[in-house]
Design an enzyme around this catalytic site. Structure first.
Site, PDB file in Angstrom:
ATOM      1  CG  ASP A 101      -1.985   0.944   1.300  1.00  0.00           C
ATOM      2  OD1 ASP A 101      -2.737   1.068   0.325  1.00  0.00           O
ATOM      3  OD2 ASP A 101      -2.096   1.630   2.327  1.00  0.00           O
ATOM      4  CB  SER A 102       2.149   3.563   2.617  1.00  0.00           C
ATOM      5  OG  SER A 102       2.771   2.679   3.525  1.00  0.00           O
ATOM      6  CE  LYS A 129      -5.666  -1.015  -1.615  1.00  0.00           C
ATOM      7  NZ  LYS A 129      -6.140  -0.488  -0.317  1.00  0.00           N
ATOM      8  CG  ASP A 157      -7.535  -7.823   8.562  1.00  0.00           C
ATOM      9  OD1 ASP A 157      -6.558  -7.441   7.895  1.00  0.00           O
ATOM     10  OD2 ASP A 157      -7.814  -7.349   9.684  1.00  0.00           O
TER      11      ASP A 157
END
Ligand code: IMP
Ligand code: MG
Length: 174
Positions: A101-102, A129, A157
């Site tokens: 992600d980041s 992402k 999750d």
């Protein structure tokens, strides 16, 4: 309450891509005996599927980490909640992660493992992402690149739920 609004990647697509990743990894690590590290808990399901597609003498290990990702720090900071059991000095290490992600978690973790003297470190993430990146981290192997949506299932999750869904679904909060 939250709900799944769409199936982003179905079981068939997951299986196809995991087989491709396994074949690629098998080829790239030919003649080597990598330590393959599952990052708990999100990569558990992906890990189990992937390692069975890699016909090499691999060794299993696990780690649980959490990042205090901050846009302020270029390296981020990673907290080891559960460490691996192998000494990785001079070893080939392949990290299996659910999603980048980041990028803060993997950027910090790979720096730490480099510091421990690994011969090589690569990261295989099922999802990526790229639009969310806060650092210059890129994984070596990616299953699917996805848009900036919150996804669950296949190990991922929301509040510890949905990990057992056999597909990747988009979760919306309302
Ligand atoms: P980062 O790359 O350091 O931001 O951290 C990635 C971690 O954030 C992953 O290992 C997941 O635990 C979590 N994460 C990021 N995006 C999602 C998502 O869409 N669904 C579920 N967990 C996510
Ligand atoms: Mg995670």
């Amino acid at each position: 309450m939250e709900r799944i609004t769409k199936v982003l990647i179905d079981e068939e697509k997951i299986a196809k891509r995991v087989a491709e990743l396994g074949a690629q990894i098998e080829k790239d690590y030919e003649g080597k005996e990598p330590i393959v590290v599952a990052i708990l808990k999100g990569s558990i399901i992906f890990y189990g599927d992937l390692v069975r597609k890699i016909k090499l003498p691999i060794r299993f290990d696990t780690m649980a980490v959490s990042s205090y990702g901050s846009g302020m720090s270029s390296s981020g900071n990673v907290k080891i909640k559960k460490d691996m059991s192998h000494d990785i000095c001079d070893k080939d290490v392949l990290i299996i992660e659910d999603i980048i992600d980041s990028g803060n978690t993997m950027k910090s973790l790979t720096a730490l493992l480099e510091h421990r003297g690994a011969k090589s470190i690569r990261v295989c993430a099922f999802l990526d992402k790229p639009s969310r990146r806060q650092t210059d981290f890129e994984a070596d192997y990616i299953g699917y690149s996805i848009p900036d949506e919150f996804v669950v299932g296949y190990g991922l999750d929301y509040d510890e739920k949905y990990r057992n869904l056999p597909y990747i679904g988009v979760l919306e909060l309302s």
